[in-house]
Design a protein around this motif. Structure first.
Motif, PDB file in Angstrom:
ATOM      1  N   HIS A 190      35.577  57.460 -17.533  1.00  0.00           N
ATOM      2  CA  HIS A 190      34.789  57.058 -18.598  1.00  0.00           C
ATOM      3  C   HIS A 190      33.613  56.007 -17.849  1.00  0.00           C
ATOM      4  O   HIS A 190      33.940  55.208 -17.010  1.00  0.00           O
ATOM      5  CB  HIS A 190      35.434  56.154 -19.567  1.00  0.00           C
ATOM      6  CG  HIS A 190      36.032  56.908 -20.202  1.00  0.00           C
ATOM      7  ND1 HIS A 190      36.160  57.389 -21.800  1.00  0.00           N
ATOM      8  CD2 HIS A 190      37.519  57.605 -20.018  1.00  0.00           C
ATOM      9  CE1 HIS A 190      37.034  57.999 -22.095  1.00  0.00           C
ATOM     10  NE2 HIS A 190      37.987  58.205 -21.374  1.00  0.00           N
ATOM     11  N   ALA A 191      32.246  55.880 -18.501  1.00  0.00           N
ATOM     12  CA  ALA A 191      31.565  54.756 -18.060  1.00  0.00           C
ATOM     13  C   ALA A 191      31.820  53.767 -18.675  1.00  0.00           C
ATOM     14  O   ALA A 191      32.201  53.486 -20.055  1.00  0.00           O
ATOM     15  CB  ALA A 191      29.881  55.263 -18.656  1.00  0.00           C
ATOM     16  N   CYS A 192      32.227  52.488 -17.963  1.00  0.00           N
ATOM     17  CA  CYS A 192      32.471  51.245 -18.288  1.00  0.00           C
ATOM     18  C   CYS A 192      31.582  50.183 -18.381  1.00  0.00           C
ATOM     19  O   CYS A 192      30.883  50.242 -17.300  1.00  0.00           O
ATOM     20  CB  CYS A 192      33.884  50.990 -17.704  1.00  0.00           C
ATOM     21  SG  CYS A 192      35.263  52.109 -18.117  1.00  0.00           S
ATOM     22  N   ILE A 193      31.419  49.179 -19.181  1.00  0.00           N
ATOM     23  CA  ILE A 193      30.465  48.268 -19.274  1.00  0.00           C
ATOM     24  C   ILE A 193      31.123  46.989 -18.574  1.00  0.00           C
ATOM     25  O   ILE A 193      32.155  46.314 -18.811  1.00  0.00           O
ATOM     26  CB  ILE A 193      29.926  47.809 -20.610  1.00  0.00           C
ATOM     27  CG1 ILE A 193      29.541  49.165 -21.411  1.00  0.00           C
ATOM     28  CG2 ILE A 193      29.010  46.591 -20.534  1.00  0.00           C
ATOM     29  CD1 ILE A 193      29.370  49.105 -22.943  1.00  0.00           C
ATOM     30  N   ASN A 194      30.697  46.754 -17.253  1.00  0.00           N
ATOM     31  CA  ASN A 194      30.876  45.720 -16.413  1.00  0.00           C
ATOM     32  C   ASN A 194      30.768  44.351 -16.811  1.00  0.00           C
ATOM     33  O   ASN A 194      29.647  43.946 -17.108  1.00  0.00           O
ATOM     34  CB  ASN A 194      30.837  45.909 -14.854  1.00  0.00           C
ATOM     35  CG  ASN A 194      31.814  46.726 -14.132  1.00  0.00           C
ATOM     36  OD1 ASN A 194      33.060  46.368 -14.401  1.00  0.00           O
ATOM     37  ND2 ASN A 194      31.575  47.872 -13.761  1.00  0.00           N
ATOM     38  N   LEU A 195      31.350  43.402 -16.617  1.00  0.00           N
ATOM     39  CA  LEU A 195      31.058  41.775 -16.542  1.00  0.00           C
ATOM     40  C   LEU A 195      31.030  41.271 -15.301  1.00  0.00           C
ATOM     41  O   LEU A 195      32.117  41.217 -14.483  1.00  0.00           O
ATOM     42  CB  LEU A 195      32.051  41.122 -17.539  1.00  0.00           C
ATOM     43  CG  LEU A 195      31.794  39.599 -17.698  1.00  0.00           C
ATOM     44  CD1 LEU A 195      30.514  39.492 -18.928  1.00  0.00           C
ATOM     45  CD2 LEU A 195      33.071  39.078 -18.399  1.00  0.00           C
ATOM     46  N   ARG A 196      29.776  40.646 -14.777  1.00  0.00           N
ATOM     47  CA  ARG A 196      29.848  39.775 -13.646  1.00  0.00           C
ATOM     48  C   ARG A 196      30.402  38.482 -13.749  1.00  0.00           C
ATOM     49  O   ARG A 196      29.634  37.716 -14.577  1.00  0.00           O
ATOM     50  CB  ARG A 196      28.433  40.143 -12.931  1.00  0.00           C
ATOM     51  CG  ARG A 196      28.343  39.392 -11.436  1.00  0.00           C
ATOM     52  CD  ARG A 196      27.044  39.618 -10.980  1.00  0.00           C
ATOM     53  NE  ARG A 196      26.788  40.994 -10.476  1.00  0.00           N
ATOM     54  CZ  ARG A 196      27.379  41.766  -9.712  1.00  0.00           C
ATOM     55  NH1 ARG A 196      28.302  41.285  -8.738  1.00  0.00           N
ATOM     56  NH2 ARG A 196      27.011  42.965  -9.341  1.00  0.00           N
ATOM     57  N   LEU A 197      31.147  37.981 -12.814  1.00  0.00           N
ATOM     58  CA  LEU A 197      31.656  36.513 -12.836  1.00  0.00           C
ATOM     59  C   LEU A 197      30.794  35.816 -12.028  1.00  0.00           C
ATOM     60  O   LEU A 197      30.583  36.135 -10.682  1.00  0.00           O
ATOM     61  CB  LEU A 197      33.315  36.302 -12.571  1.00  0.00           C
ATOM     62  CG  LEU A 197      34.170  37.301 -13.423  1.00  0.00           C
ATOM     63  CD1 LEU A 197      35.452  37.114 -12.803  1.00  0.00           C
ATOM     64  CD2 LEU A 197      33.991  36.789 -14.807  1.00  0.00           C
ATOM     65  N   PRO A 198      29.991  34.745 -12.531  1.00  0.00           N
ATOM     66  CA  PRO A 198      29.222  33.973 -11.591  1.00  0.00           C
ATOM     67  C   PRO A 198      29.989  33.107 -10.607  1.00  0.00           C
ATOM     68  O   PRO A 198      29.070  33.016  -9.514  1.00  0.00           O
ATOM     69  CB  PRO A 198      28.109  32.980 -12.586  1.00  0.00           C
ATOM     70  CG  PRO A 198      29.248  33.133 -13.779  1.00  0.00           C
ATOM     71  CD  PRO A 198      29.787  34.345 -13.994  1.00  0.00           C
ATOM     72  N   THR A 199      30.894  32.590 -10.907  1.00  0.00           N
ATOM     73  CA  THR A 199      31.472  31.854  -9.914  1.00  0.00           C
ATOM     74  C   THR A 199      32.110  32.706  -8.755  1.00  0.00           C
ATOM     75  O   THR A 199      31.870  32.228  -7.650  1.00  0.00           O
ATOM     76  CB  THR A 199      32.806  31.087 -10.465  1.00  0.00           C
ATOM     77  OG1 THR A 199      32.331  30.551 -11.513  1.00  0.00           O
ATOM     78  CG2 THR A 199      33.199  30.002  -9.406  1.00  0.00           C
ATOM     79  N   ARG A 200      32.932  33.593  -8.991  1.00  0.00           N
ATOM     80  CA  ARG A 200      33.173  34.462  -7.742  1.00  0.00           C
ATOM     81  C   ARG A 200      32.197  35.634  -6.960  1.00  0.00           C
ATOM     82  O   ARG A 200      32.186  36.057  -6.159  1.00  0.00           O
ATOM     83  CB  ARG A 200      34.527  35.335  -8.362  1.00  0.00           C
ATOM     84  CG  ARG A 200      35.540  34.468  -8.598  1.00  0.00           C
ATOM     85  CD  ARG A 200      36.687  35.152  -9.617  1.00  0.00           C
ATOM     86  NE  ARG A 200      37.811  34.256  -9.930  1.00  0.00           N
ATOM     87  CZ  ARG A 200      38.746  34.684 -10.689  1.00  0.00           C
ATOM     88  NH1 ARG A 200      38.695  36.110 -11.058  1.00  0.00           N
ATOM     89  NH2 ARG A 200      39.721  33.952 -11.407  1.00  0.00           N
ATOM     90  N   GLY A 201      31.180  35.727  -8.047  1.00  0.00           N
ATOM     91  CA  GLY A 201      30.126  36.796  -7.598  1.00  0.00           C
ATOM     92  C   GLY A 201      30.456  38.245  -8.000  1.00  0.00           C
ATOM     93  O   GLY A 201      29.523  38.964  -7.645  1.00  0.00           O
ATOM     94  N   GLY A 202      31.826  38.593  -8.252  1.00  0.00           N
ATOM     95  CA  GLY A 202      32.104  39.915  -8.191  1.00  0.00           C
ATOM     96  C   GLY A 202      32.167  40.330  -9.818  1.00  0.00           C
ATOM     97  O   GLY A 202      31.783  39.648 -10.570  1.00  0.00           O
ATOM     98  N   LEU A 203      32.684  41.495 -10.035  1.00  0.00           N
ATOM     99  CA  LEU A 203      32.810  42.212 -11.219  1.00  0.00           C
ATOM    100  C   LEU A 203      34.368  41.901 -11.524  1.00  0.00           C
ATOM    101  O   LEU A 203      35.274  41.921 -10.842  1.00  0.00           O
ATOM    102  CB  LEU A 203      32.391  43.550 -11.210  1.00  0.00           C
ATOM    103  CG  LEU A 203      30.978  44.086 -10.746  1.00  0.00           C
ATOM    104  CD1 LEU A 203      30.928  45.654 -10.689  1.00  0.00           C
ATOM    105  CD2 LEU A 203      29.970  43.378 -11.532  1.00  0.00           C
ATOM    106  N   TYR A 204      34.199  41.662 -12.984  1.00  0.00           N
ATOM    107  CA  TYR A 204      35.794  41.302 -13.626  1.00  0.00           C
ATOM    108  C   TYR A 204      36.757  42.430 -13.658  1.00  0.00           C
ATOM    109  O   TYR A 204      36.133  43.543 -13.991  1.00  0.00           O
ATOM    110  CB  TYR A 204      35.529  40.821 -14.765  1.00  0.00           C
ATOM    111  CG  TYR A 204      36.967  40.627 -15.736  1.00  0.00           C
ATOM    112  CD1 TYR A 204      37.899  39.930 -15.173  1.00  0.00           C
ATOM    113  CD2 TYR A 204      37.040  41.237 -17.038  1.00  0.00           C
ATOM    114  CE1 TYR A 204      38.835  39.574 -15.862  1.00  0.00           C
ATOM    115  CE2 TYR A 204      38.290  41.239 -17.487  1.00  0.00           C
ATOM    116  CZ  TYR A 204      39.337  40.288 -17.000  1.00  0.00           C
ATOM    117  OH  TYR A 204      40.381  40.153 -17.581  1.00  0.00           O
ATOM    118  N   ALA A 205      37.611  42.387 -12.824  1.00  0.00           N
ATOM    119  CA  ALA A 205      38.595  43.629 -12.982  1.00  0.00           C
ATOM    120  C   ALA A 205      39.390  43.671 -14.232  1.00  0.00           C
ATOM    121  O   ALA A 205      40.081  42.534 -14.691  1.00  0.00           O
ATOM    122  CB  ALA A 205      39.721  43.437 -11.650  1.00  0.00           C
TER     123      ALA A 205
END
Length: 297
Positions: A190-205
């Protein structure tokens, strides 16, 4: 120590924390040129260069960083003790600064503040919302609010809300064209809508659990936001699947705009906590607000 020397130290600390003469001058209510003169006077008196200045930034030197680490707890202790003098007044008073995420601000803090503020007119509360995890000590907040698993162990943590859980959901139009996932592994289709975490800089797992089995899934898709409202809007528009706070998604689910899936993989986890340094000496106003926020089940 002379009075002006204490003021010079406070001026240096403001510049070192803000990493900017302009922002520090605004914080202290003075001019940039006067602040620059004050810091140069302190450097001359100490015989040390405390700040490295460039056209784009200001940062502490090694000596400046050591001085900053010495000043922070000292000034914080002075500020706390002065605020504690409010005990001598008829009513609690003072300003309480809290750093939090938007969801907690709307769902937990605001309902409590509507009840609290009319009772204590001499208390001021400043709420700053951010998605990432903030260093409340460095940034001079009195407390922070985050989910229980995100709070550092050296902090005093007070539960202020019930356990929470997340829900994977998508629009009816999405599931009209794609099969519903049965396990978290099916999210790869599926295409999933990602959330970027500003503190860690990565995408939320995306985090799942079932029968004691835990899974963290790195999803993929064409859209990435750092705003949960936009994540939900994209999901409702049929752009892919979203991972949302269950209470936030509940109205859209009830109205049929979103359909939940993987509901047997939704474990509850510790809800929001108010946290603050263990060495902090709470003021009367702060203690009253903590009790007003404390979750009692």
């Amino acid at each position: 120590m002379k009075r002006d020397e204490l003021g010079d130290l406070a001026a240096f600390m403001a510049v070192a924390e803000e990493r900017s003469f302009t922002k520090a001058a605004s914080r202290l209510g003075t001019s940039q040129s006067a602040l620059s003169h004050t810091v140069r006077r302190l450097e001359t008196r100490l015989g040390l260069r405390l700040l490295t200045r460039t056209t784009r930034s200001v940062s502490p030197t090694e000596a400046g960083e050591r001085l900053l680490q010495t000043l922070r707890p000292a000034f914080a202790d002075i500020e706390t003790r002065i605020e504690a003098l409010g005990e001598l007044r008829d009513k609690p008073a003072g300003t309480i600064r809290i750093n939090t995420g938007e969801h907690a601000a709307h769902s937990i803090l605001w309902p409590a503040l509507k009840r609290f503020m009319p009772l204590y007119p001499d208390v001021k509360v400043e709420i700053t919302t951010e998605l990432g995890y903030a260093d409340i000590v460095e940034r001079r907040f009195d407390a922070g609010v985050r989910l229980g698993e995100q709070v550092a162990r050296d902090m005093v943590a007070v539960p202020i809300g019930p356990d929470v859980n997340m829900v994977v959901c998508g629009a009816p139009s999405w599931f009209a064209a794609h099969p519903k996932p049965v396990t978290p592994h099916d999210l790869n289709d599926h295409a999933c809508i990602n959330l970027r975490l500003p503190t860690r800089g990565g995408l939320y797992a995306w985090e799942f659990e079932k029968d004691g089995r835990q899974l963290n899934v790195r999803v993929d898709g064409p859209l990435i936001f750092n705003d949960m409202v936009l994540v939900q809007k994209a999901a409702e528009a049929g752009m892919g699947l979203a991972f949302l706070m269950a209470d936030v998604a509940a109205p859209a689910i009830a109205e049929g705009r979103l359909i939940p899936v993987l509901e047997d993989w939704r474990p509850p986890f510790p809800g929001y906590h108010l946290y603050y340094p263990s060495r902090r000496q709470p003021t009367p106003a702060f203690s009253l607000l903590v009790e007003a926020l404390r979750y009692r089940g």
